[in-house]
Write a protein that holds these residues in place. Sequence first.
Motif, short mmCIF file in Angstrom:
data_model
loop_
_atom_site.label_atom_id
_atom_site.label_comp_id
_atom_site.label_asym_id
_atom_site.label_seq_id
_atom_site.Cartn_x
_atom_site.Cartn_y
_atom_site.Cartn_z
N ASP A 121 -79.63 -47.65 3.47
CA ASP A 121 -79.46 -48.72 2.49
C ASP A 121 -79.34 -48.17 1.07
N PHE A 122 -80.20 -47.20 0.73
CA PHE A 122 -80.13 -46.63 -0.61
C PHE A 122 -78.87 -45.81 -0.80
N GLN A 123 -78.44 -45.10 0.23
CA GLN A 123 -77.18 -44.34 0.12
C GLN A 123 -76.01 -45.28 -0.11
N LYS A 124 -75.98 -46.38 0.61
CA LYS A 124 -74.88 -47.34 0.53
C LYS A 124 -74.89 -48.12 -0.79
N ASN A 125 -76.06 -48.60 -1.18
CA ASN A 125 -76.16 -49.51 -2.31
C ASN A 125 -76.44 -48.85 -3.65
N CYS A 126 -76.94 -47.64 -3.63
CA CYS A 126 -77.32 -46.96 -4.87
C CYS A 126 -76.76 -45.54 -4.91
N PRO A 127 -75.47 -45.35 -4.60
CA PRO A 127 -74.93 -43.99 -4.56
C PRO A 127 -74.96 -43.36 -5.94
N GLY A 128 -75.34 -42.12 -5.98
CA GLY A 128 -75.34 -41.37 -7.23
C GLY A 128 -76.50 -41.67 -8.15
N ILE A 129 -77.40 -42.56 -7.76
CA ILE A 129 -78.55 -42.86 -8.61
C ILE A 129 -79.49 -41.66 -8.56
N GLN A 130 -79.84 -41.14 -9.72
CA GLN A 130 -80.75 -40.01 -9.80
C GLN A 130 -82.18 -40.51 -9.72
N PRO A 131 -83.00 -39.90 -8.87
CA PRO A 131 -84.41 -40.30 -8.74
C PRO A 131 -85.16 -40.10 -10.06
N GLY A 132 -86.17 -40.91 -10.23
CA GLY A 132 -87.04 -40.78 -11.39
C GLY A 132 -86.80 -41.90 -12.40
N GLY A 133 -87.80 -42.13 -13.19
CA GLY A 133 -87.69 -43.11 -14.25
C GLY A 133 -87.50 -44.54 -13.77
N GLY A 134 -87.83 -44.81 -12.52
CA GLY A 134 -87.71 -46.16 -11.99
C GLY A 134 -86.30 -46.58 -11.64
N ARG A 135 -85.37 -45.62 -11.62
CA ARG A 135 -83.97 -45.97 -11.36
C ARG A 135 -83.74 -46.50 -9.94
N LEU A 136 -84.40 -45.91 -8.94
CA LEU A 136 -84.23 -46.41 -7.57
C LEU A 136 -84.83 -47.80 -7.42
N ALA A 137 -85.98 -48.03 -8.01
CA ALA A 137 -86.61 -49.35 -7.96
C ALA A 137 -85.72 -50.38 -8.65
N ALA A 138 -85.11 -50.00 -9.77
CA ALA A 138 -84.22 -50.91 -10.49
C ALA A 138 -82.99 -51.24 -9.65
N CYS A 139 -82.45 -50.24 -8.97
CA CYS A 139 -81.29 -50.47 -8.11
C CYS A 139 -81.68 -51.42 -6.98
N LEU A 140 -82.82 -51.20 -6.38
CA LEU A 140 -83.29 -52.08 -5.31
C LEU A 140 -83.42 -53.51 -5.83
N LYS A 141 -83.99 -53.68 -7.00
CA LYS A 141 -84.17 -55.01 -7.56
C LYS A 141 -82.82 -55.68 -7.81
#
Length: 79
Positions: A35-55
């Motif tokens: 899901d993260f690979q599909k929906n958040c490609p290229g998002i760099q971990p850290g700083g809450g970026r993955l959580a923001a993408c999920l939201k």
Amino acid sequence: MTRNLALTLALVLTPAAAFAQAPDRAAIRKVCSADFQKNCPGIQPGGGRLAACLKEKRSSFSDACLTTLQQARAQRQVN
């Protein structure tokens, strides 16, 4: 999913106190990696970026992933 992204995902979404209880990092990684690979490609971990993408893209994530994350969140609140 790269090892760093998977580890960061687990750390961002599940605090250390909840790791020994449901669901563990491996379960989250197994269920949510695609899901993260599909929906958040290229998002760099850290700083809450993955959580923001999920939201932002929550409706695009699978029910299994959202359920697993919800279980982890609920367990965190119990502790």
